[in-house]
Design an enzyme around this catalytic site. Structure first.
Site, PDB file in Angstrom:
ATOM      1  N   ALA A  22      46.289  53.847  12.952  1.00 49.05           N
ATOM      2  CA  ALA A  22      47.068  54.590  13.938  1.00 49.05           C
ATOM      3  C   ALA A  22      46.950  53.806  15.247  1.00 49.05           C
ATOM      4  O   ALA A  22      46.081  54.071  16.079  1.00 49.05           O
ATOM      5  CB  ALA A  22      46.525  56.001  14.092  1.00 49.05           C
TER       6      ALA A  22
ATOM      7  N   THR B 271      42.906  57.255  23.031  1.00 44.25           N
ATOM      8  CA  THR B 271      42.784  57.029  21.590  1.00 44.25           C
ATOM      9  C   THR B 271      43.548  58.112  20.844  1.00 44.25           C
ATOM     10  O   THR B 271      44.364  58.827  21.440  1.00 44.25           O
ATOM     11  CB  THR B 271      41.295  56.951  21.174  1.00 44.25           C
ATOM     12  OG1 THR B 271      41.203  56.518  19.812  1.00 44.25           O
ATOM     13  CG2 THR B 271      40.592  58.301  21.310  1.00 44.25           C
ATOM     14  N   ASN B 272      43.316  58.254  19.556  1.00 41.98           N
ATOM     15  CA  ASN B 272      43.968  59.316  18.785  1.00 41.98           C
ATOM     16  C   ASN B 272      43.013  59.823  17.716  1.00 41.98           C
ATOM     17  O   ASN B 272      41.884  59.349  17.604  1.00 41.98           O
ATOM     18  CB  ASN B 272      45.288  58.826  18.185  1.00 41.98           C
ATOM     19  CG  ASN B 272      45.071  57.641  17.271  1.00 41.98           C
ATOM     20  OD1 ASN B 272      44.387  57.739  16.253  1.00 41.98           O
ATOM     21  ND2 ASN B 272      45.630  56.494  17.649  1.00 41.98           N
ATOM     22  N   ALA B 273      43.477  60.784  16.915  1.00 38.70           N
ATOM     23  CA  ALA B 273      42.566  61.521  16.025  1.00 38.70           C
ATOM     24  C   ALA B 273      42.359  60.866  14.656  1.00 38.70           C
ATOM     25  O   ALA B 273      41.757  61.466  13.771  1.00 38.70           O
ATOM     26  CB  ALA B 273      43.103  62.940  15.825  1.00 38.70           C
TER      27      ALA B 273
END
Ligand code: CTP
Length: 434
Positions: A293, A226-228
């Site tokens: 995102a 995943t990402n932030a």
């Protein structure tokens, strides 16, 4: 107003009798730190929870309480004539009801009736009260008049139950103040009663599809890539569009955020889920705003069980590309206005321009995602709005909710009024989360 402060703004802070009244102390400090000149009005119930002296000490001004308590000839008009905004936080069910009905039996309710400036109310109460049909109707009435009534937050309540009724987070309240003030010229007076100017509803007729948050690409049953991204930007865009009258569907990756008012929120976990949810609604939309995102890669062969750690030793992750949602949808566009967000660490303008053309967009918002002012997870965002057919607009660091309004202002010029008949969005296999 400077782009990111409340300097010089006169704010009347109304505090009513809720256990959350103590949170108004910190709110007062934050508003003052951001430059606002705050004067406090308390109901007598509020003084049972926090003493006026606390607010007096922090604001450096006397706290006003009673209609007849001081020697002023028109105490309900004092301060409100010059006020830029009245903020009631916490606002009890009683206060919201009185305000909706136009009752004026104490200083705060009288002042709300006399106010000629925008009003923001941050409710706090028991979940049963918030959901009671009487209160639902009163909140609707207030919103129709242009009063900003924030959604209370979910969580443990003073009653010991868990539900929706907590005072919204301080940052949410402060952002709402910024957003309301940033629209003051156009929205002039969000007041009560006939003859006063209504709130700006300049997105009525638009059908806005927004994506937000990160995606999750499973590696095995418990691990994922995943990402932030926090989703805050997309939720702010959805909230702003809905507040300005648009029909809004928000397709959201996993976030901790509550669905904004008057927004249909659909959950999507992976990039593929998000693509399916957006694709099913794309024909319906007049505007697509992709703040999500989206993960660019996913494990080619996710494992349905939990892998043991010894199985990981030296094992390479075999990744494949996910669909580029924006690029795919832009190939299907007929009438839609398309907006992308570019997350960049260097050469912001050049990289933003490249994506604008590559994905055939009308506007791209370019964010820096490295350094102290990274847009990821932050309450604020420093961005460049880059339209296909105009000059880039560099914005100072702004609360995301304010940036959302600035973006909508730019996108609006590119929208054609919606004449396209409503296509029924497909909903198979897509779960509503709120
Ligand atoms: N986007 C998308 N589908 C993807 C990746 C990105 O729709 N698989 C969208 C994002 O929602 C955003 C825009 O494309 O609106 C730009 O995303 P960004 O992550 O900045 O760029 P990428 O296209 O992923 O390119 P790169 O990773 O090379 O910067």
């Amino acid at each position: 107003m400077s782009e990111n402060t409340l300097r010089g703004k006169q704010i009347v802070l109304g505090v009513t009798g809720s256990i959350a009244a103590y949170k108004a102390v910190s709110l007062l400090r934050t508003l003052a730190q951001e430059g606002a000149d705050v004067s406090v009005v308390m109901t007598s119930a509020a003084t049972q929870f926090v003493t006026p002296l606390t607010f007096e000490t922090l604001s450096g001004r006397p706290v006003r309480q009673g209609l007849f308590a001081d020697a002023e000839s028109m105490p309900h008009l004092q301060g409100t004539q010059e006020a830029d905004l009245v903020l009631v936080a916490p606002a009890t069910a009683n206060c919201l009801t009185k305000c909706a009905l136009g009752l004026a039996d104490d200083l705060l309710s009288t002042l709300l009736l006399a106010a000629r400036c925008p009003i923001v109310m941050a409710p706090a109460m028991d979940g049963e009260m918030w959901n009671h049909p009487a209160l639902v109707a009163h909140v609707r009435t207030l919103r129709e008049r242009g009063v900003v009534v924030l959604e209370p937050a979910e969580g443990p309540l003073a009653s010991g139950l868990v539900g929706t009724g907590r005072l919204p987070a301080e940052r949410t309240i402060v952002d709402a103040v910024y957003a309301r003030l940033s629209h003051q010229p156009a929205r002039a007076a969000a007041c009560l009663g006939p003859g006063r100017q209504a709130d700006r509803r300049d997105w009525v007729g638009q059908r806005v599809l927004v994506s937000a948050g990160p995606t999750r690409e499973p590696i095995d049953a418990v691990r994922f890539i995943t990402n932030a991204s926090s989703g805050k930007m997309g939720y702010a865009v959805a909230a702003a569009a809905a507040e300005r009258g648009a029909e809004v569907v928000l397709v959201s990756g996993p976030t901790a955020l509550p669905s904004p008012p008057n927004v249909q929120t659909i959950s999507a976990l992976t990039a593929e889920d998000m693509y399916q949810a957006l694709d099913a609604r794309f024909a319906w939309a007049t505007v697509l705003i992709m703040t999500a995102a989206v993960g660019d890669f996913r494990p080619r062969h996710p494992v349905p069980t939990k892998m043991k750690k010894h199985e990981w030793n030296g094992m390479p992750l075999d990744l494949e590309r996910t669909p580029d949602i924006l690029e795919s949808l832009s190939r299907k566009r007929t009438h839609q206005v398309l907006v992308g967000f570019a997350a960049e660490s260097e050469d912001l303008l050049a990289n933003g321009r490249k994506k604008l053309h590559q994905k055939n967009l009308d506007v791209i918002v370019v964010n820096r995602i490295t350094g102290d002012h990274s847009a990821f997870g932050s309450e604020t965002n420093e961005a460049i709005l880059l339209p296909r057919d105009g000059e880039p607009r560099h914005l100072d660091r702004l609360p995301k909710r304010v940036l959302a309004d600035r973006l909508l202002d730019m996108v609006q010029d590119r929208c054609v009024p919606s004449h396209v008949p409503l296509a029924q969005p497909k909903s198979e296999g897509i779960r509503r989360i709120h």
